[in-house]
Design an enzyme around this catalytic site. Structure first.
Site, PDB file in Angstrom:
ATOM      1  CG  PHE A 194      11.870  25.347 -10.417  1.00  0.00           C
ATOM      2  CD1 PHE A 194      12.432  25.081 -11.653  1.00  0.00           C
ATOM      3  CD2 PHE A 194      11.372  26.611 -10.179  1.00  0.00           C
ATOM      4  CE1 PHE A 194      12.514  26.063 -12.631  1.00  0.00           C
ATOM      5  CE2 PHE A 194      11.439  27.605 -11.152  1.00  0.00           C
ATOM      6  CZ  PHE A 194      12.011  27.333 -12.378  1.00  0.00           C
ATOM      7  CB  CYS A 195      10.406  19.180  -7.605  1.00  0.00           C
ATOM      8  SG  CYS A 195      10.494  18.022  -8.982  1.00  0.00           S
ATOM      9  CB  ALA A 196       9.152  24.025  -5.129  1.00  0.00           C
ATOM     10  CB  CYS A 227       7.813  18.994 -12.103  1.00  0.00           C
ATOM     11  SG  CYS A 227       8.627  19.752 -10.704  1.00  0.00           S
TER      12      CYS A 227
END
Length: 458
Positions: A375-377, A395
């Site tokens: 989740f781009c985290a 990701c």
């Protein structure tokens, strides 16, 4: 077009009309089903109100700020009135600027380009990459993931207490996690930042669509968010807040619109006088339709009543969490614990399942769209999964076969346009997949887990 709201004697709002609510998709097992869009945290479906407003304006589209014709003047008025609408939606203070950008990522990169050269930036490892990565020209301190809201404030206070007390400083924090949906103690963090002479920017990409955001009440210096998460398509975003750093910085983009006056010098060079207003960082032809769609969404959410929207969403959050809690193999990811307030964003893993395989089965066999990955985290999800920083994962789906453990998770997210049936279908699908397994065989193709069309059912 009027917004659908609850009757006066009801405190819960019905779902808001969105585009795509009647779209059907094929199932790999045969037949079709109405698509359950449960990936709001990536991009929320456009509100019907927004689409209707844009369609009504489209024939009158014209260039803004430079045209003498009627359509240009009408478009300019619409563009600037949209700025006023967004300022009101965010509770901007006198003197604050509203700058239109492409997205939250663009907004935060704009601010990163405007911070003073000797600025210290403090950012938690829990941030989305849009908040984590733009500060390449600043001195950055990355803060460990807190496990309680109070610990988040304490961690920041300790870090700020040890900073250079004479230079500028900026804190960047999310309002609601794009992974766990948990609300962060923004007002308390802002107070801590200001007590130590620092400023604070709020990444409201996941907060603004689900919860009121008031710059003045929260006492933050800037807010950034994206239209496509706020039920407004067309690729626009907002950076709103204090004007001074933005006015002192070189334009984010150099070109027409950002310049007030350009003249040749006798030595052959060029002298430029830049605007001091929001136009300073809005060079080029702006995305008028995208900007108008954000303003339309702001109006629609306000008119529907955020308290009612929040109340209904919390009912959906409760139903999902209770449903997942009935499946022992499901682990919901959380920083702050089960009692933490949250918006309609929930991530989880399933024992014995590759997360990409599980998400693919939800789509192919139930017509449910969720998201799998990091989740781009990446740092946050790795922390929540207890993984080593060097473990593979990215990701998007990893190169893992169905059934293999994978360094990623499944995220379900929903909001003002989500029907109750979509939530019920999702909970039922999770239970059936865990208890009965997938009905189809799957394989990895170009990094994605997909149904194997060349084989028979399992």
């Amino acid at each position: 077009m009027s917004v659908v709201t609850a009757a006066a004697d009801r405190s819960i709002c019905s779902q808001l009309p969105v585009l795509g609510k009647d779209v059907t998709v094929p199932l790999v097992t045969g037949g079709e089903v109405t698509y359950a869009a449960l990936d709001y945290a990536a991009s929320a479906p456009a509100l019907q109100r927004v689409w209707d407003d844009v369609a009504a304006y489209a024939p009158y589209y014209g260039s803004v700020h430079r045209g003498a014709g009627y359509l240009s003047q009408l478009s300019t008025d619409l563009f600037e009135s949209s700025r006023t609408t967004v300022a009101e939606f965010l509770g901007c203070r006198a003197g604050d600027q509203v700058i239109f950008t492409r997205s939250t990522t663009d907004s935060l990169n704009l601010l990163a380009a405007a911070v003073p050269a000797d600025c210290q930036v403090f950012v938690y490892e829990t941030e989305h990459h849009a908040s984590l990565l733009p500060w390449r020209d600043a001195r950055v301190t990355y803060l460990d993931a807190p496990r309680t809201p109070a610990q988040a404030v304490e961690t920041l206070e300790r870090a700020l207490a040890g900073r250079d007390p004479y230079g500028p400083a900026l804190v960047c924090v999310t309002g609601a996690s794009n992974v766990t949906g948990e609300l962060w103690p923004v007002k308390e963090l802002a107070a801590a930042a200001h007590a130590h002479g620092a400023r604070i920017v709020l990444d409201a990409a996941q907060l603004a669509p689900h919860h009121p955001v008031d710059i003045d009440e929260l006492d933050v210096d800037w807010v950034a968010f994206s239209g496509h998460k706020l039920y407004a398509p067309f690729g626009s975003g907002v950076l709103a807040g204090r004007a001074d750093w933005l006015q002192d910085a070189e334009p984010y983009l150099a070109g027409g619109g950002a310049s007030r006056k350009v003249a040749r010098r006798t030595d052959g060079g060029v002298d430029v006088e830049w605007h001091s207003t929001a136009a300073r960082h809005e060079a080029g032809s702006p995305n008028v339709i995208g900007v108008y769609s954000i303003a339309s969404a702001c109006k629609a959410l306000t008119e529907a009543g955020f308290d009612r929207l929040v109340a209904r969403e919390q009912q959906l959050v409760t139903r999902v969490r209770e449903g997942l809690a009935e499946v022992p193999q499901v682990k919901v990811l959380s920083l702050f614990g089960d009692d933490a307030p949250r918006v309609g964003v929930i991530s989880f893993v399933v024992e014995g399942w590759n997360s990409s395989h599980f998400a693919a089965a939800l789509s192919a066999e139930y017509g449910i769209g969720v998201r799998d990955g990091l989740f781009c985290a990446h740092p946050l999800v790795r922390t929540l999964l207890g993984s080593d920083p060097q473990d593979p994962g990215e990701c998007g789906a990893p190169e893992a076969e169905p059934g293999e453990r994978s360094l990623n998770a499944i995220r379900v997210s929903f909001g003002a346009g989500t029907p109750d049936e979509h939530i019920e279908r999702f909970v039922r699908a999770v239970k059936e997949l865990v208890s009965e397994g997938a009905q189809w065989k799957y394989r990895t193709e170009d990094g994605r887990c997909v149904p194997d069309r060349g084989t028979a059912q399992v």
